[in-house]
Design a protein around this motif. Structure first.
Motif, PDB file in Angstrom:
ATOM      1  N   SER A  94       4.303  -2.289  -5.972  1.00  0.00           N
ATOM      2  CA  SER A  94       4.595  -2.364  -4.542  1.00  0.00           C
ATOM      3  C   SER A  94       5.202  -1.046  -4.090  1.00  0.00           C
ATOM      4  N   VAL A  95       4.696  -0.522  -2.968  1.00  0.00           N
ATOM      5  CA  VAL A  95       5.224   0.739  -2.430  1.00  0.00           C
ATOM      6  C   VAL A  95       5.526   0.547  -0.941  1.00  0.00           C
ATOM      7  N   PHE A  96       6.785   0.754  -0.571  1.00  0.00           N
ATOM      8  CA  PHE A  96       7.217   0.660   0.827  1.00  0.00           C
ATOM      9  C   PHE A  96       7.389   2.061   1.396  1.00  0.00           C
ATOM     10  N   TYR A  97       6.806   2.304   2.576  1.00  0.00           N
ATOM     11  CA  TYR A  97       6.912   3.582   3.273  1.00  0.00           C
ATOM     12  C   TYR A  97       7.613   3.352   4.614  1.00  0.00           C
ATOM     13  N   GLY A  98       8.666   4.087   4.852  1.00  0.00           N
ATOM     14  CA  GLY A  98       9.341   4.037   6.143  1.00  0.00           C
ATOM     15  C   GLY A  98       9.487   5.440   6.703  1.00  0.00           C
TER      16      GLY A  98
ATOM     17  N   PHE B 263       6.356   1.812   9.597  1.00  0.00           N
ATOM     18  CA  PHE B 263       6.554   1.410   8.202  1.00  0.00           C
ATOM     19  C   PHE B 263       5.362   0.585   7.752  1.00  0.00           C
ATOM     20  N   TRP B 264       5.082   0.658   6.473  1.00  0.00           N
ATOM     21  CA  TRP B 264       4.048  -0.177   5.885  1.00  0.00           C
ATOM     22  C   TRP B 264       4.344  -0.388   4.414  1.00  0.00           C
ATOM     23  N   ASN B 265       3.766  -1.443   3.860  1.00  0.00           N
ATOM     24  CA  ASN B 265       3.952  -1.741   2.443  1.00  0.00           C
ATOM     25  C   ASN B 265       2.596  -1.992   1.807  1.00  0.00           C
ATOM     26  N   ASP B 266       2.363  -1.313   0.693  1.00  0.00           N
ATOM     27  CA  ASP B 266       1.156  -1.539  -0.101  1.00  0.00           C
ATOM     28  C   ASP B 266       1.515  -2.382  -1.318  1.00  0.00           C
ATOM     29  N   PHE B 267       0.800  -3.498  -1.478  1.00  0.00           N
ATOM     30  CA  PHE B 267       0.957  -4.346  -2.649  1.00  0.00           C
ATOM     31  C   PHE B 267      -0.315  -4.231  -3.493  1.00  0.00           C
ATOM     32  N   PHE B 268      -0.155  -3.893  -4.772  1.00  0.00           N
ATOM     33  CA  PHE B 268      -1.294  -3.734  -5.673  1.00  0.00           C
ATOM     34  C   PHE B 268      -1.207  -4.780  -6.791  1.00  0.00           C
ATOM     35  N   TYR B 269      -2.357  -5.365  -7.112  1.00  0.00           N
ATOM     36  CA  TYR B 269      -2.409  -6.308  -8.230  1.00  0.00           C
ATOM     37  C   TYR B 269      -3.667  -6.025  -9.043  1.00  0.00           C
TER      38      TYR B 269
ATOM     39  N   LEU C  92      -3.135  -5.023  -0.780  1.00  0.00           N
ATOM     40  CA  LEU C  92      -2.805  -5.574   0.535  1.00  0.00           C
ATOM     41  C   LEU C  92      -1.871  -4.605   1.233  1.00  0.00           C
ATOM     42  N   ARG C  93      -2.264  -4.142   2.427  1.00  0.00           N
ATOM     43  CA  ARG C  93      -1.411  -3.252   3.216  1.00  0.00           C
ATOM     44  C   ARG C  93      -1.010  -3.952   4.507  1.00  0.00           C
ATOM     45  N   VAL C  94       0.293  -3.985   4.769  1.00  0.00           N
ATOM     46  CA  VAL C  94       0.836  -4.565   5.995  1.00  0.00           C
ATOM     47  C   VAL C  94       1.713  -3.505   6.641  1.00  0.00           C
ATOM     48  N   GLY C  95       1.414  -3.168   7.903  1.00  0.00           N
ATOM     49  CA  GLY C  95       2.175  -2.127   8.557  1.00  0.00           C
ATOM     50  C   GLY C  95       2.351  -2.347  10.045  1.00  0.00           C
ATOM     51  N   LEU C  96       3.454  -1.838  10.588  1.00  0.00           N
ATOM     52  CA  LEU C  96       3.749  -1.892  12.015  1.00  0.00           C
ATOM     53  C   LEU C  96       4.397  -0.580  12.434  1.00  0.00           C
ATOM     54  N   SER C  97       4.268  -0.261  13.718  1.00  0.00           N
ATOM     55  CA  SER C  97       4.955   0.903  14.270  1.00  0.00           C
ATOM     56  C   SER C  97       5.481   0.550  15.650  1.00  0.00           C
ATOM     57  N   SER C  98       6.250   1.455  16.232  1.00  0.00           N
ATOM     58  CA  SER C  98       6.676   1.268  17.620  1.00  0.00           C
ATOM     59  C   SER C  98       5.440   1.041  18.477  1.00  0.00           C
ATOM     60  N   ASN C  99       5.506   0.044  19.355  1.00  0.00           N
ATOM     61  CA  ASN C  99       4.296  -0.435  20.024  1.00  0.00           C
ATOM     62  C   ASN C  99       4.128   0.185  21.404  1.00  0.00           C
ATOM     63  N   LYS C 100       3.729   1.437  21.422  1.00  0.00           N
ATOM     64  CA  LYS C 100       3.491   2.139  22.690  1.00  0.00           C
ATOM     65  C   LYS C 100       2.002   2.107  23.045  1.00  0.00           C
ATOM     66  N   LYS C 101       1.699   1.981  24.316  1.00  0.00           N
ATOM     67  CA  LYS C 101       0.312   2.036  24.763  1.00  0.00           C
ATOM     68  C   LYS C 101      -0.080   3.502  24.904  1.00  0.00           C
ATOM     69  N   THR C 102      -0.646   4.041  23.830  1.00  0.00           N
ATOM     70  CA  THR C 102      -0.954   5.465  23.763  1.00  0.00           C
ATOM     71  C   THR C 102      -2.195   5.695  22.916  1.00  0.00           C
ATOM     72  N   PRO C 103      -2.994   6.685  23.246  1.00  0.00           N
ATOM     73  CA  PRO C 103      -4.147   7.013  22.390  1.00  0.00           C
ATOM     74  C   PRO C 103      -3.742   7.670  21.071  1.00  0.00           C
TER      75      PRO C 103
ATOM     76  N   SER D  17      -1.312  -2.936  11.403  1.00  0.00           N
ATOM     77  CA  SER D  17      -2.474  -3.021  10.537  1.00  0.00           C
ATOM     78  C   SER D  17      -2.207  -4.005   9.406  1.00  0.00           C
ATOM     79  N   ILE D  18      -3.184  -4.861   9.130  1.00  0.00           N
ATOM     80  CA  ILE D  18      -3.178  -5.720   7.948  1.00  0.00           C
ATOM     81  C   ILE D  18      -4.539  -5.554   7.279  1.00  0.00           C
ATOM     82  N   VAL D  19      -4.552  -5.052   6.062  1.00  0.00           N
ATOM     83  CA  VAL D  19      -5.806  -4.752   5.367  1.00  0.00           C
ATOM     84  C   VAL D  19      -5.746  -5.299   3.947  1.00  0.00           C
TER      85      VAL D  19
END
Length: 417
Positions: A252-256, A272-278, A292-303, A328-330
């Motif tokens: 498991s790797v957490f990125y912030g 931030f996002w977290n990668d889980f490997f099995y 499995l990658r689960v990530g979120l960021s500040s939710n601005k309406k921007t390109p 993102s959830i992948v």
């Protein structure tokens, strides 16, 4: 009193009999890698008690090094309770050229060349750089020494001047921009224990966007030039065991990251996002792998949203940078099977399914469940790997959508995950 003395002498003799001592530690097969570095890295030490549990941990630690393709050990009994420990090392070739070529959507022929040594000076140091031309000049250099100061504390430094033509998405349309990122990064690397590691530091960079073609909007600038600072924290848990091309275990790797900038189009934001490997060995020739990658960021309406939907990052066959989001959830999962296996070379076939969903910039969490945001791709591929050269795996995959007719080939170096 006499019986008590006999019991004490017997107990002392029993304890001494169980206290096996390491008389010598040697490494056989270490040519480029410095034995002094390996001795400092492992926990099994001369004149210390022999611990079979720690020996197995040291073995896994050695096999994780880029310089070592495989290893095993022998314990040889000497006089009394003294033992010699011998680690047998199979070294990788670690001076690796980096090459690649591709054709972009505008038929621009592109190539990348570089050279890296993943065991510089025989001390697990990565040193190298690259040059890329995709119509623009891009180059970078990297230095990473996980054990520079001790067997637990190291340093990583990198520089990059990156240029590429990238699409920005807004109002259900897009525009192409020339993107330029010049960055300087310094990270501290700290190994907490056998399974856990922390990286922390700062990245100072400048971003520029210059409009090339496509749609325009008064709220989207035609050019942007901004200095930024990125604070980075990475925490990894690693319980993987390697045997040549096979991997087994969990990681498991957490990125912030916190990015500060001062301009009207891009506020300070957190990502931030977290990668889980099995990984699971299946029989003698199979390997099931999932990420499995689960990530979120500040939710601005921007390109300028940070999470990208891209062939080389998350979904094989989807295309190059086809969309962006603030969440993102992948899930990537594949079965790898060895088709050909010799002393120096292997060929694997794989069957995969890549699925993912995104939160639109400025959207809600229920965006993850909207069918138009869900992508599912499946496909097959091949892996051509050297067992004697670090990370020398050439991969080719063909992915196709299970929802529409899109699809395509994806090439790369190293396993997809």
């Amino acid at each position: 009193m006499r019986w008590l003395l006999i019991i004490l002498i017997s107990f002392t003799s029993f304890v001494n009999a169980q206290n096996s001592i390491v008389l010598e530690v040697e490494f056989i097969g270490a040519k480029k890698t410095k034995t002094s570095f390996l001795e400092a890295l492992i926990s099994t030490k001369k004149n210390q008690p022999l611990d079979s549990v720690q020996l197995n941990k040291d073995l896994i630690l050695l096999k994780r090094l880029p310089a070592i393709s495989n290893a095993n050990y022998k314990v040889i009994k000497g006089k009394e309770n003294n033992y010699s420990v011998s680690f047998n090392i199979e070294e990788n070739f670690t001076i690796i050229p980096e090459t690649g070529f591709w054709t972009s959507a505008n038929n621009q022929f592109s190539y990348k060349i570089g050279l890296y040594d993943y065991n510089f000076s025989g001390r697990n140091i990565t040193l190298g750089g690259f040059y890329q031309n995709n119509g623009y000049n891009t180059y970078g250099a990297n230095f990473k020494a996980p054990n520079l100061f001790s067997n637990k504390f190291g340093l990583a430094i990198s520089y990059q001047n990156w240029k590429s033509e990238e699409p920005l998405y807004f109002d259900n349309t897009s525009a192409n921009y020339l993107y330029n990122n010049i960055s300087y990064e310094v990270l501290g690397l700290y190994q907490v224990n056998f399974k856990n590691e922390i990286n922390f530091g700062v990245n100072i960079f400048n971003e520029k966007y210059e409009y090339i073609s496509g749609a325009t909007n008064p709220t989207v600038p035609l050019s942007l030039d901004v200095d930024k600072m990125l604070y980075k924290f990475v925490f990894s848990y690693n319980n993987l065991d390697y045997f040549y091309q096979y991997v087994d275990g969990f990681k498991s790797v957490f990125y912030g990251q916190y990015v500060s900038s001062d301009n009207e189009f891009q506020d300070n934001f957190l990502i931030f996002w977290n990668d889980f490997f099995y990984y699971k060995r299946v029989g003698e020739k199979g390997n099931w792998a999932s990420r499995l990658r689960v990530g979120l960021s500040s939710n601005k309406k921007t390109p300028f949203a940070p999470f990208a939907l891209d062939n080389n990052v998350n979904l094989r066959g989807v295309g190059i940078l086809v969309d962006r989001g603030t969440g993102s959830i992948v899930l990537n999962t594949e079965y790898r099977h060895t088709l050909y296996d010799k002393k120096k070379f292997t060929v694997q076939g794989n069957i995969f399914v890549d699925s993912g969903t995104w939160r639109n910039p400025g959207g809600n969490l229920n965006d993850f469940f909207k069918s138009e945001n869900v992508r599912i791709y499946s496909g097959i591929g091949l892996r051509f790997s050297s067992k004697k050269i670090y990370n020398a795996t050439f991969r080719i995959d063909y992915g196709f959508s299970l929802k529409d007719k899109s699809g395509g080939l994806v090439f790369g170096v190293g396993q997809y995950f």
